[in-house]
Design a protein around this motif. Structure first.
Motif, PDB file in Angstrom:
ATOM      1  N   SER A  17       0.824  43.996  -9.032  1.00  0.00           N
ATOM      2  CA  SER A  17      -0.453  44.383  -9.631  1.00  0.00           C
ATOM      3  C   SER A  17      -1.444  43.240  -9.590  1.00  0.00           C
ATOM      4  CB  SER A  17      -0.231  44.830 -11.080  1.00  0.00           C
ATOM      5  OG  SER A  17       0.418  43.822 -11.815  1.00  0.00           O
ATOM      6  N   ALA A  18      -0.946  42.008  -9.567  1.00  0.00           N
ATOM      7  CA  ALA A  18      -1.842  40.861  -9.502  1.00  0.00           C
ATOM      8  C   ALA A  18      -2.446  40.740  -8.120  1.00  0.00           C
ATOM      9  CB  ALA A  18      -1.082  39.583  -9.838  1.00  0.00           C
ATOM     10  N   ALA A  19      -1.838  41.410  -7.146  1.00  0.00           N
ATOM     11  CA  ALA A  19      -2.358  41.349  -5.782  1.00  0.00           C
ATOM     12  C   ALA A  19      -3.717  42.032  -5.679  1.00  0.00           C
ATOM     13  CB  ALA A  19      -1.377  42.010  -4.806  1.00  0.00           C
ATOM     14  N   LYS A  29       0.758  36.964   0.766  1.00  0.00           N
ATOM     15  CA  LYS A  29       1.648  36.805   1.901  1.00  0.00           C
ATOM     16  C   LYS A  29       1.301  37.781   3.018  1.00  0.00           C
ATOM     17  CE  LYS A  29       5.670  35.087  -0.657  1.00  0.00           C
ATOM     18  NZ  LYS A  29       7.098  35.318  -0.998  1.00  0.00           N
ATOM     19  N   GLY A  30       0.338  38.629   2.768  1.00  0.00           N
ATOM     20  CA  GLY A  30      -0.052  39.591   3.778  1.00  0.00           C
ATOM     21  C   GLY A  30       0.931  40.744   3.912  1.00  0.00           C
ATOM     22  N   HIS A  31       1.830  40.921   2.936  1.00  0.00           N
ATOM     23  CA  HIS A  31       2.845  41.953   3.043  1.00  0.00           C
ATOM     24  C   HIS A  31       2.309  43.347   2.760  1.00  0.00           C
ATOM     25  CE1 HIS A  31       6.327  38.908   2.228  1.00  0.00           C
ATOM     26  NE2 HIS A  31       5.839  38.835   3.442  1.00  0.00           N
ATOM     27  N   MET A  32       1.264  43.438   1.983  1.00  0.00           N
ATOM     28  CA  MET A  32       0.793  44.746   1.577  1.00  0.00           C
ATOM     29  C   MET A  32      -0.724  44.767   1.510  1.00  0.00           C
ATOM     30  SD  MET A  32       1.986  46.880  -1.759  1.00  0.00           S
ATOM     31  CE  MET A  32       3.680  46.797  -1.178  1.00  0.00           C
ATOM     32  N   LYS A  33      -1.310  45.764   2.133  1.00  0.00           N
ATOM     33  CA  LYS A  33      -2.759  45.860   2.133  1.00  0.00           C
ATOM     34  C   LYS A  33      -3.204  46.606   0.885  1.00  0.00           C
ATOM     35  CE  LYS A  33      -6.671  46.990   5.073  1.00  0.00           C
ATOM     36  NZ  LYS A  33      -7.105  47.478   6.396  1.00  0.00           N
ATOM     37  N   ILE A  34      -3.916  45.910   0.006  1.00  0.00           N
ATOM     38  CA  ILE A  34      -4.378  46.517  -1.238  1.00  0.00           C
ATOM     39  C   ILE A  34      -5.683  47.268  -1.015  1.00  0.00           C
ATOM     40  CG2 ILE A  34      -4.964  46.091  -3.650  1.00  0.00           C
ATOM     41  CD1 ILE A  34      -2.098  45.372  -2.904  1.00  0.00           C
ATOM     42  N   VAL A  41     -13.643  45.737  -1.573  1.00  0.00           N
ATOM     43  CA  VAL A  41     -13.570  46.138  -2.973  1.00  0.00           C
ATOM     44  C   VAL A  41     -12.268  46.912  -3.191  1.00  0.00           C
ATOM     45  CG1 VAL A  41     -14.601  47.560  -4.786  1.00  0.00           C
ATOM     46  CG2 VAL A  41     -16.069  46.270  -3.222  1.00  0.00           C
ATOM     47  N   VAL A  42     -11.553  46.577  -4.264  1.00  0.00           N
ATOM     48  CA  VAL A  42     -10.307  47.271  -4.583  1.00  0.00           C
ATOM     49  C   VAL A  42     -10.579  48.300  -5.680  1.00  0.00           C
ATOM     50  CG1 VAL A  42      -7.959  47.045  -5.466  1.00  0.00           C
ATOM     51  CG2 VAL A  42      -8.900  45.280  -3.975  1.00  0.00           C
ATOM     52  N   THR A  43     -10.426  49.573  -5.340  1.00  0.00           N
ATOM     53  CA  THR A  43     -10.628  50.621  -6.333  1.00  0.00           C
ATOM     54  C   THR A  43      -9.338  50.817  -7.130  1.00  0.00           C
ATOM     55  OG1 THR A  43      -9.865  52.399  -4.879  1.00  0.00           O
ATOM     56  CG2 THR A  43     -12.214  51.813  -4.773  1.00  0.00           C
ATOM     57  N   LYS A  44      -9.461  51.520  -8.237  1.00  0.00           N
ATOM     58  CA  LYS A  44      -8.275  51.766  -9.061  1.00  0.00           C
ATOM     59  C   LYS A  44      -7.254  52.596  -8.290  1.00  0.00           C
ATOM     60  CE  LYS A  44      -6.795  53.182 -13.658  1.00  0.00           C
ATOM     61  NZ  LYS A  44      -7.225  53.643 -14.993  1.00  0.00           N
ATOM     62  N   ALA A  45      -7.743  53.556  -7.516  1.00  0.00           N
ATOM     63  CA  ALA A  45      -6.841  54.400  -6.731  1.00  0.00           C
ATOM     64  C   ALA A  45      -6.063  53.558  -5.725  1.00  0.00           C
ATOM     65  CB  ALA A  45      -7.640  55.486  -6.004  1.00  0.00           C
ATOM     66  N   GLU A  46      -6.752  52.617  -5.068  1.00  0.00           N
ATOM     67  CA  GLU A  46      -6.086  51.738  -4.096  1.00  0.00           C
ATOM     68  C   GLU A  46      -5.059  50.852  -4.797  1.00  0.00           C
ATOM     69  OE1 GLU A  46      -9.449  50.939  -0.636  1.00  0.00           O
ATOM     70  OE2 GLU A  46      -9.615  49.877  -2.537  1.00  0.00           O
ATOM     71  N   ALA A  47      -5.439  50.339  -5.951  1.00  0.00           N
ATOM     72  CA  ALA A  47      -4.551  49.446  -6.695  1.00  0.00           C
ATOM     73  C   ALA A  47      -3.290  50.175  -7.155  1.00  0.00           C
ATOM     74  CB  ALA A  47      -5.285  48.870  -7.903  1.00  0.00           C
ATOM     75  N   MET A  48      -3.459  51.380  -7.677  1.00  0.00           N
ATOM     76  CA  MET A  48      -2.307  52.136  -8.154  1.00  0.00           C
ATOM     77  C   MET A  48      -1.403  52.579  -7.003  1.00  0.00           C
ATOM     78  SD  MET A  48      -2.476  52.025 -11.415  1.00  0.00           S
ATOM     79  CE  MET A  48      -3.134  50.387 -11.133  1.00  0.00           C
ATOM     80  N   ALA A  49      -2.014  52.919  -5.867  1.00  0.00           N
ATOM     81  CA  ALA A  49      -1.224  53.313  -4.697  1.00  0.00           C
ATOM     82  C   ALA A  49      -0.391  52.134  -4.201  1.00  0.00           C
ATOM     83  CB  ALA A  49      -2.148  53.814  -3.589  1.00  0.00           C
ATOM     84  N   PHE A 159       6.003  49.797 -15.118  1.00  0.00           N
ATOM     85  CA  PHE A 159       5.403  49.060 -14.008  1.00  0.00           C
ATOM     86  C   PHE A 159       3.963  49.517 -13.779  1.00  0.00           C
ATOM     87  CE2 PHE A 159       4.470  48.191  -9.583  1.00  0.00           C
ATOM     88  CZ  PHE A 159       5.042  46.945  -9.354  1.00  0.00           C
ATOM     89  N   THR A 160       3.781  50.841 -13.749  1.00  0.00           N
ATOM     90  CA  THR A 160       2.448  51.414 -13.538  1.00  0.00           C
ATOM     91  C   THR A 160       1.497  51.027 -14.665  1.00  0.00           C
ATOM     92  OG1 THR A 160       3.366  53.308 -12.329  1.00  0.00           O
ATOM     93  CG2 THR A 160       1.143  53.557 -13.222  1.00  0.00           C
ATOM     94  N   ALA A 161       2.001  51.067 -15.899  1.00  0.00           N
ATOM     95  CA  ALA A 161       1.169  50.711 -17.054  1.00  0.00           C
ATOM     96  C   ALA A 161       0.729  49.254 -16.972  1.00  0.00           C
ATOM     97  CB  ALA A 161       1.940  50.952 -18.347  1.00  0.00           C
ATOM     98  N   ALA A 162       1.648  48.367 -16.542  1.00  0.00           N
ATOM     99  CA  ALA A 162       1.315  46.944 -16.422  1.00  0.00           C
ATOM    100  C   ALA A 162       0.275  46.729 -15.327  1.00  0.00           C
ATOM    101  CB  ALA A 162       2.574  46.139 -16.111  1.00  0.00           C
ATOM    102  N   ALA A 163       0.441  47.436 -14.209  1.00  0.00           N
ATOM    103  CA  ALA A 163      -0.509  47.316 -13.103  1.00  0.00           C
ATOM    104  C   ALA A 163      -1.892  47.809 -13.526  1.00  0.00           C
ATOM    105  CB  ALA A 163      -0.014  48.108 -11.898  1.00  0.00           C
ATOM    106  N   GLU A 164      -1.916  48.918 -14.257  1.00  0.00           N
ATOM    107  CA  GLU A 164      -3.189  49.480 -14.717  1.00  0.00           C
ATOM    108  C   GLU A 164      -3.870  48.543 -15.708  1.00  0.00           C
ATOM    109  OE1 GLU A 164      -4.983  53.730 -16.347  1.00  0.00           O
ATOM    110  OE2 GLU A 164      -2.819  53.447 -16.153  1.00  0.00           O
ATOM    111  N   ALA A 165      -3.080  47.928 -16.579  1.00  0.00           N
ATOM    112  CA  ALA A 165      -3.638  47.001 -17.567  1.00  0.00           C
ATOM    113  C   ALA A 165      -4.259  45.791 -16.882  1.00  0.00           C
ATOM    114  CB  ALA A 165      -2.547  46.546 -18.535  1.00  0.00           C
ATOM    115  N   ARG A 166      -3.582  45.287 -15.838  1.00  0.00           N
ATOM    116  CA  ARG A 166      -4.115  44.131 -15.122  1.00  0.00           C
ATOM    117  C   ARG A 166      -5.388  44.519 -14.373  1.00  0.00           C
ATOM    118  NH1 ARG A 166      -1.488  39.621 -14.937  1.00  0.00           N
ATOM    119  NH2 ARG A 166      -2.482  38.964 -13.001  1.00  0.00           N
TER     120      ARG A 166
END
Length: 200
Positions: A17-19, A29-34, A41-49, A159-166
């Motif tokens: 979620s910090a990514a 590390k380039g492992h995952m495209k956020i 710009v990172v939208t909430k939908a992109e972040a949660m996905a 996990f999802t709740a923590a990601a959303e909070a961040r």
């Protein structure tokens, strides 16, 4: 409680979620495209996905939670990778080969990050060891916070709740997206809070 020993292997998963606050193209590390559409710009939908994809990747056992079983499965996977001839043991030669390969991978990563920073040193510089110890402590604190029911496992919901909070915390203007400037500000605030806690 040996919380750190039990969960250290999955700490990085929580930090998926910090990514959201990493480079627009992906995590450090380039492992995952956020930033899926690459617009900076990172939208909430992109972040949660991205968080969901990271959880699925880290949930090695597929039981819907991150716990000791996942740690053990990852250790076995790592062992199998080192055991080049699959004879059930890791010889000195295999160990050295794996160690050297890891060193080269880290070296290439540090070089790439240095290039991104324009040659400026990163956290692995003069005080890298101390910084990494503090960073691990910070990650463990985040893990404990995410494990809301204290069962030493992180469910998909936790996990999802923590990601959303961040995400919400980083989204300074509350418009449902995180810009490059907001990511930088969040990183700066996180570093300041971390250094203040570990000072002395």
């Amino acid at each position: 409680m040996k919380y750190a020993k039990t969960t250290m292997a999955i700490t990085a998963a929580l930090l998926g979620s910090a990514a959201l606050m990493a480079a627009p193209g992906g995590d450090h590390k380039g492992h995952m495209k956020i930033d899926a559409d690459g617009d900076g710009v990172v939208t909430k939908a992109e972040a949660m996905a991205a968080a969901d994809a990271r959880f699925a990747k880290m949930d090695v056992t597929g039981d819907g939670k991150l716990d000791q079983a996942d740690k053990e499965a990852r250790v076995k996977k790592h062992f199998a990778k080192m055991d080049a001839n699959s004879d059930g043991s890791v010889s000195e030669a295999e160990f050295v080969t794996a160690h050297e390969a890891r060193k080269e991978k880290h070296k290439a990563h540090r070089a790439a990050m240095a290039e991104k920073r324009g040659g400026k040193p990163g956290m692995h510089g003069k005080h890298g060891g101390r910084s990494m110890r503090g960073h691990r402590g910070h990650m463990m604190a985040m893990m404990k916070k995410a494990d809301t029911n204290g069962d030493m496992a992180i469910s998909r919901e936790e996990f999802t709740a923590a990601a959303e909070a961040r995400f919400t915390k980083a989204d300074a203007n509350g418009d449902g997206s995180i810009t490059k400037e907001e990511r930088k500000a969040a990183h700066k605030a996180m570093r300041a809070k971390h250094h203040g806690r570990t000072a002395g």
